[in-house]
Every structure is written in C-alpha cells, then in structure tokens.
Design an enzyme around this catalytic site. Structure first.
Site, PDB file in Angstrom:
ATOM      1  CB  THR A   1      -0.925  -0.007   1.241  1.00 44.69           C
ATOM      2  OG1 THR A   1      -1.654  -1.223   1.242  1.00 44.69           O
ATOM      3  CG2 THR A   1      -1.877   1.165   1.223  1.00 44.69           C
TER       4      THR A   1
ATOM      5  CE  LYS B   1      -0.876   5.020  13.845  1.00 43.95           C
ATOM      6  NZ  LYS B   1      -2.212   4.819  13.279  1.00 43.95           N
TER       7      LYS B   1
ATOM      8  CG  ASP C   1      -2.449   1.634  14.596  1.00 47.36           C
ATOM      9  OD1 ASP C   1      -1.426   1.386  13.940  1.00 47.36           O
ATOM     10  OD2 ASP C   1      -3.124   2.668  14.422  1.00 47.36           O
TER      11      ASP C   1
ATOM     12  CB  ILE D   1      -1.530  14.415  10.187  1.00 54.47           C
ATOM     13  CG1 ILE D   1      -2.944  14.012   9.787  1.00 54.47           C
ATOM     14  CG2 ILE D   1      -1.528  15.707  10.984  1.00 54.47           C
ATOM     15  CD1 ILE D   1      -3.860  13.771  10.976  1.00 54.47           C
TER      16      ILE D   1
ATOM     17  CD  GLU E   1       5.775  14.134   9.932  1.00 55.22           C
ATOM     18  OE1 GLU E   1       6.692  14.904  10.199  1.00 55.22           O
ATOM     19  OE2 GLU E   1       4.808  13.950  10.706  1.00 55.22           O
TER      20      GLU E   1
ATOM     21  CB  VAL F   1       2.769   9.553  14.518  1.00 55.96           C
ATOM     22  CG1 VAL F   1       1.607  10.090  15.354  1.00 55.96           C
ATOM     23  CG2 VAL F   1       3.732   8.766  15.390  1.00 55.96           C
TER      24      VAL F   1
ATOM     25  N   GLY G   1      -3.685   5.233   4.510  1.00 54.96           N
ATOM     26  CA  GLY G   1      -4.043   5.144   3.091  1.00 54.96           C
ATOM     27  C   GLY G   1      -2.830   5.353   2.210  1.00 54.96           C
TER      28      GLY G   1
HETATM   29  P1  NAP Z   1       1.717  -3.948   2.880  1.00 58.04           P
HETATM   30  O1  NAP Z   1       0.689  -3.417   1.959  1.00 58.04           O
HETATM   31  O2  NAP Z   1       1.479  -5.247   3.550  1.00 58.04           O
HETATM   32  O3  NAP Z   1       3.071  -4.055   2.046  1.00 58.04           O
HETATM   33  C1  NAP Z   1       4.246  -4.645   2.546  1.00 58.04           C
HETATM   34  C2  NAP Z   1       5.278  -4.730   1.426  1.00 58.04           C
HETATM   35  O4  NAP Z   1       6.509  -5.145   2.006  1.00 58.04           O
HETATM   36  C3  NAP Z   1       4.943  -5.741   0.336  1.00 58.04           C
HETATM   37  O5  NAP Z   1       5.342  -5.249  -0.922  1.00 58.04           O
HETATM   38  C4  NAP Z   1       5.779  -6.972   0.719  1.00 58.04           C
HETATM   39  O6  NAP Z   1       6.230  -7.729  -0.377  1.00 58.04           O
HETATM   40  C5  NAP Z   1       6.981  -6.305   1.353  1.00 58.04           C
HETATM   41  N1  NAP Z   1       7.588  -7.169   2.380  1.00 58.04           N
HETATM   42  C6  NAP Z   1       7.060  -7.543   3.564  1.00 58.04           C
HETATM   43  N2  NAP Z   1       7.919  -8.324   4.244  1.00 58.04           N
HETATM   44  C7  NAP Z   1       8.994  -8.446   3.460  1.00 58.04           C
HETATM   45  C8  NAP Z   1      10.230  -9.151   3.585  1.00 58.04           C
HETATM   46  N3  NAP Z   1      10.498  -9.877   4.656  1.00 58.04           N
HETATM   47  N4  NAP Z   1      11.134  -9.064   2.579  1.00 58.04           N
HETATM   48  C9  NAP Z   1      10.862  -8.322   1.474  1.00 58.04           C
HETATM   49  N5  NAP Z   1       9.719  -7.631   1.299  1.00 58.04           N
HETATM   50  C10 NAP Z   1       8.806  -7.705   2.272  1.00 58.04           C
HETATM   51  O7  NAP Z   1       2.045  -2.901   4.045  1.00 58.04           O
HETATM   52  P2  NAP Z   1       1.695  -1.338   4.077  1.00 58.04           P
HETATM   53  O8  NAP Z   1       0.268  -1.144   4.454  1.00 58.04           O
HETATM   54  O9  NAP Z   1       2.198  -0.691   2.844  1.00 58.04           O
HETATM   55  O10 NAP Z   1       2.524  -0.862   5.361  1.00 58.04           O
HETATM   56  C11 NAP Z   1       3.919  -0.696   5.313  1.00 58.04           C
HETATM   57  C12 NAP Z   1       4.394   0.039   6.555  1.00 58.04           C
HETATM   58  O11 NAP Z   1       3.812   1.335   6.597  1.00 58.04           O
HETATM   59  C13 NAP Z   1       4.053  -0.607   7.890  1.00 58.04           C
HETATM   60  O12 NAP Z   1       5.099  -0.395   8.800  1.00 58.04           O
HETATM   61  C14 NAP Z   1       2.816   0.148   8.343  1.00 58.04           C
HETATM   62  O13 NAP Z   1       2.641   0.148   9.746  1.00 58.04           O
HETATM   63  C15 NAP Z   1       3.173   1.534   7.848  1.00 58.04           C
HETATM   64  N6  NAP Z   1       2.009   2.398   7.643  1.00 58.04           N
HETATM   65  C16 NAP Z   1       1.001   1.985   6.845  1.00 58.04           C
HETATM   66  C17 NAP Z   1      -0.082   2.817   6.619  1.00 58.04           C
HETATM   67  C18 NAP Z   1      -1.200   2.406   5.711  1.00 58.04           C
HETATM   68  O14 NAP Z   1      -2.132   3.198   5.521  1.00 58.04           O
HETATM   69  N7  NAP Z   1      -1.149   1.231   5.103  1.00 58.04           N
HETATM   70  C19 NAP Z   1      -0.144   4.077   7.263  1.00 58.04           C
HETATM   71  C20 NAP Z   1       0.927   4.478   8.065  1.00 58.04           C
HETATM   72  C21 NAP Z   1       1.997   3.631   8.250  1.00 58.04           C
HETATM   73  P3  NAP Z   1       5.224  -8.524  -1.354  1.00 58.04           P
HETATM   74  O15 NAP Z   1       4.575  -7.446  -2.170  1.00 58.04           O
HETATM   75  O16 NAP Z   1       6.085  -9.408  -2.179  1.00 58.04           O
HETATM   76  O17 NAP Z   1       4.255  -9.243  -0.468  1.00 58.04           O
HETATM   77  N1  HSE Z   2      -4.742   0.869  10.865  1.00 59.19           N
HETATM   78  C1  HSE Z   2      -4.422   2.247  11.031  1.00 59.19           C
HETATM   79  C2  HSE Z   2      -5.704   3.060  11.183  1.00 59.19           C
HETATM   80  C3  HSE Z   2      -3.632   2.823   9.888  1.00 59.19           C
HETATM   81  O1  HSE Z   2      -6.822   2.525  11.108  1.00 59.19           O
HETATM   82  O2  HSE Z   2      -5.599   4.263  11.396  1.00 59.19           O
HETATM   83  C4  HSE Z   2      -2.169   2.481   9.972  1.00 59.19           C
HETATM   84  O3  HSE Z   2      -1.594   3.124  11.069  1.00 59.19           O
END
Ligand code: NAP
Ligand code: HSE
Length: 434
Positions: free
Chosen positions: A18, A210, A206, A141, A134, A137, A307
């Site tokens: 994502t 933060k 979660d 924002i 950034e 959390v 997102g």
């Molecule tokens: P995600 O959609 O699950 O994507 C994870 C990605 O990392 C995938 O491309 C996966 O590869 C790769 N990956 C995972 N483990 C791996 C490993 N051991 N070796 C190599 N590649 C690996 O996760 P996300 O939602 O983007 O979240 C990523 C980070 O951002 C997390 O720390 C999350 O807490 C943070 N975050 C997310 C959001 C949000 O809105 N999603 C908001 C704020 C912060 P594959 O594609 O091959 O599976």
């Molecule tokens: N799962 C979180 C939320 C997003 O619902 O705000 C990633 O921190």
C-alpha cells in the site's frame, strides 16, 4: 533552484505494498519537477519485495525489483533506504545495517519505532545519518517534524489525538447511525478500513504505538509501547454513545500523553469529550492531534491518518528532506531528542472522571448503598441519574469527580460482590476536570 553538480540521489524501497506503491506513484509524478524542487534528480534504484512473481506490480522497469536485501545493502550508489515493509524483523536488522553502512533511512514503521526507537535513533546518530519517520504517526498529517522543529521553542504539556482511523470510523458510525459495535466493524471491514484481523486497531494497540512515539518526542523522554496503558473500543455500546450525547459529549478513542510534575501519562482508551471540543468534530476515518504548548497555546493538526497516497505524502516529504540534507552535507542534523528521563506514571495513579452505567436492583436503599461504596473508597460523585427501570432492575448512570484510578477500581471490586448490583455495564473515562 540550481541543481548541485547535476547530482542524482538514489533510493531503494523496501516494500511495494500500500505505502510503497503510493511512494512509487507520488515520486513518479514529481520526476520532472524535482531538480527545481530540491536541486537534484531522484531515482528509485531498487525495490525489495518478498514475492518477485506477484502479479499487478505497476513498475516501469521490473528489473529494479529484487528479493535480495544484500544487493541493496552492498550497493554504494543507494543513498536512502525507504523501509515500508512493516513488522519487526527483518525490518529492524535491515534499518540498522543500512545506517551502519552509511545509508540514510526513511521509515513508516510505528511498531518498530515504538519498541526500538532508542536503539535505531542511536544507530543513526552514530552513523551521522538521517532517520526520518513522519508517516509512522497519523499517516499524512505532519506532526513529527512540527514537534521536532516548528514547536521546539515550547514546553509541550499535553498531546491528545485520534490516531487510529478504523476506530474513529466505527465510533462515528455508532454515533451517527446508532449502530452497535459489531455492525460498525463489519461495515469498516466491507469498506476496507479495517484489516482482516482488526485486533491492533480495535484493541487500541496501533494507537498506543503512536502515543509512545508522540510522547517521546513531545516530552523529550523515552516512552515505549509497553509503557502505554491501552484499552480498546470493543465494549462501547450504542447506549453509551446515546447517553454521552444526552450529556453533550461524544465518545472517541483518544491517545493521551501528558507531562505532569509526577511523571508522564501515556494512555489510549475511549473517552467522553464535550461535543464542543475540536477533537469531537473529527469524523469517519480522519485523524487529528491536539496539543498544548506554553508558547503556542492550543494547536490541532488534522487530516488523513492512513491510506496509500496520504501516507506516501509523508514518506515522500521525508525522502525529499533527506535528499536536501545529503545535497548540503548535513544529514544526521536532528538526532534523538530524548534528553530527559522522566518516569511514566502507573495508570492506578492517574486521576480521571468516570462515566459508569450500572444495572441495580430497583428497591429502597440501593442508591444509598452505591453512594456509600463510592464514599468509602474516596470516590466523589458529580452526578447520579436513574435512566430506566424494568421489572426489578434500574439503570443508573454515575459521573464521578476526578478520582485516582485505583480508588475507582477498589469501588468496582466491592460492587462485584454485592447482590444488589446486577451488572456494571460500562466504565468510560470523561475528559476534563469538571
Ligand atoms: P503492505 O501493503 O502489507 O506491504 C508490505 C510490502 O513489504 C509488500 O510489498 C511486501 O512484499 C513487502 N515485504 C514484507 N515483508 C517483506 C520481507 N520480509 N522481505 C521483502 N519484502 C517484504 O504494508 P503497508 O500497508 O504498505 O505498510 C507498510 C508500513 O507502513 C508498515 O510499517 C505500516 O505500519 C506503515 N504504515 C502503513 C499505513 C497504511 O495506511 N497502510 C499508514 C501508516 C503507516 P510482497 O509485495 O512481495 O508481499
Ligand atoms: N490501521 C491504522 C488506522 C492505519 O486505522 O488508522 C495504519 O496506522
């Protein structure tokens, strides 16, 4: 802006999910502007993924995809490693190795920072490299850099936030449409707000991560995930919300961090807040962080907390900040800011007002018994109302004055052994001193 010797900054993305996908998209859209924006070109040299065969990767040049971390670590042309894969390991090892080998790091990984922030920031300081986060959390924002830079002239005494979009969406639906928790959760899942396993969101974990990060930065003293008292929203009912509304309040899952003379308070739990409070107006999946500083007074930061593109906005901001620091040879300028060591208060010692909803026997003397249990346990009552009665049961709603949590718990323990108390249906903290 002049480019510096036609410099090109090369980055590696760890993860193309994502957030990684969003970062790829946002950087792609900026390509032609970057020399003007930051004075250099930027190139995504490598992208680490788990599964090279996964369909639907939207990358122009698939040869940048790799599943070999060492090909990134050993590549001296990679200046910035952007960790957006999540989880503890191997993310922690990769970040530490990247820093030790002279690369800068941008990460969105709150889980890791809330547990190992000190170790990772120390490694960055030792290496003289940037470690920017950034997006960890409240997603899109800006709050980490405002706290570390713009608001540095303040003594921040309170940071309160709605820092989880899933739970805010659920509580918003329970409020606006009278849904019960399970129905609102099912809707959040259908609409893609809640993950397949929503535990980390609905149990407040979660948000607690933060809060640990926010408190550490705001108060310059390390607070870790385990220090944060955490309670989720699974016990909140539509009735609680209706009664709160009758009292001019909304129920929100709040992360609260306060710097008090007795220590730091760090907690996540549902709370009744006056509907006139700016945080009460934060609806659906939006996030907001409200803080108080001695110079700035009250300030609130509002926007999308998660997102693809909102989170990428924060990650790309960090990448460009880091690129500028590389260009001007000043990486590692802003290191760990925890120069104090303040204890974190135990929840039992924290004073709050409470909203209690209880089912009691409907007969003479019951109200007096309830009042005397509170009185015997140093719990002062602000308000007590009999809401409803049916057959032999009456429903009482009690609002307490600010009392120590231990005294409230002592009262509840006594109620548990009293036959006239049929059920303690809800115990929810209430914002403010009066
Ligand atoms: P995600 O959609 O699950 O994507 C994870 C990605 O990392 C995938 O491309 C996966 O590869 C790769 N990956 C995972 N483990 C791996 C490993 N051991 N070796 C190599 N590649 C690996 O996760 P996300 O939602 O983007 O979240 C990523 C980070 O951002 C997390 O720390 C999350 O807490 C943070 N975050 C997310 C959001 C949000 O809105 N999603 C908001 C704020 C912060 P594959 O594609 O091959 O599976
Ligand atoms: N799962 C979180 C939320 C997003 O619902 O705000 C990633 O921190």
């Amino acid at each position: 802006m002049k480019t510096i010797e036609n410099k090109k900054i090369r980055i590696a993305l760890l993860g193309l999910g994502t957030v990684g996908g969003g970062v790829y998209e946002v950087l792609g859209g900026l390509e032609s502007e970057l020399p003007d924006k930051i004075g250099a070109k930027l190139e995504i040299g490598k992208i680490l993924v788990r599964d090279l065969t996964k369909a639907g990767r939207n990358v122009k040049d698939p040869s940048v995809l790799t599943n070999d971390w060492n090909s990134i670590l050993k590549d001296p042309t990679i200046d910035i490693v952007v960790e957006v894969m999540g989880g503890m390991e191997p993310a922690k090892t990769y970040i530490l190795q990247a820093l030790q080998s002279g690369k800068n790091v941008v990460t969105a990984n709150k889980d890791l920072l809330a547990a190992y922030g000190k170790e990772i920031l120390n490694a960055a300081e030792e290496a003289g490299k940037d470690l920017l986060f950034e997006a960890a959390v409240a997603g899109g924002i800006p709050i980490i850099r405002p706290l570390k830079q713009c608001l540095l002239g303040n003594h921040i005494t309170e940071v309160m936030g709605i820092v989880n979009g899933t739970t805010n969406f659920i509580l918003s639906k329970m409020t606006s449409e009278g849904m019960e928790f399970q129905e609102a959760l099912a809707l959040a899942t259908r609409l893609g707000y809640a993950e397949a396993d929503p535990t980390a969101d609905i149990e407040g974990l979660d948000a607690a991560r933060k809060v640990a990060i926010l408190a550490s930065i705001a108060f310059h003293s390390r607070v870790v995930f385990d220090d944060v008292y955490t309670e989720g929203i699974t016990k909140i009912t539509a009735t609680d919300i209706r009664y709160a509304r009758e009292m001019g309040c909304d129920i929100k899952l709040l992360g609260v961090a306060r710097d008090t003379p007795e220590g730091i308070e760090a907690r996540v739990h549902p709370m009744l807040i006056p509907s006139s409070h700016p945080l009460a107006s934060v609806q659906d999946s939006f996030n907001a962080v409200f803080l108080h500083g001695d110079a700035v007074d009250d300030a609130m930061f509002y926007g999308r907390g998660a997102g693809k593109l909102p989170t990428a906005s924060a990650v790309v901001g960090d990448i460009l900040e880091c690129a500028r620091n590389i260009l001007w040879s000043c990486t590692g300028r802003i290191a760990c800011s925890c120069y104090r060591e303040i204890p974190v208060k135990k929840m039992e010692d924290i004073r709050s007002r409470y909203f209690l909803r209880m089912q009691v026997e409907d007969r003479y003397g019951v109200l007096a018994s309830v009042a005397s249990v509170f009185g015997n346990n140093c719990v002062s009552i602000e308000k007590i109302v009999q809401k409803d009665r049916w057959e032999t049961t009456a429903e009482l709603v009690v609002i307490t004055d600010p009392v120590k949590e231990r005294h409230l718990r002592d009262s509840l323990a006594v109620f548990e052994g009293m036959s006239i108390i049929k059920e303690i249906s809800s115990v929810i903290r209430v914002y403010g001193d009066k």
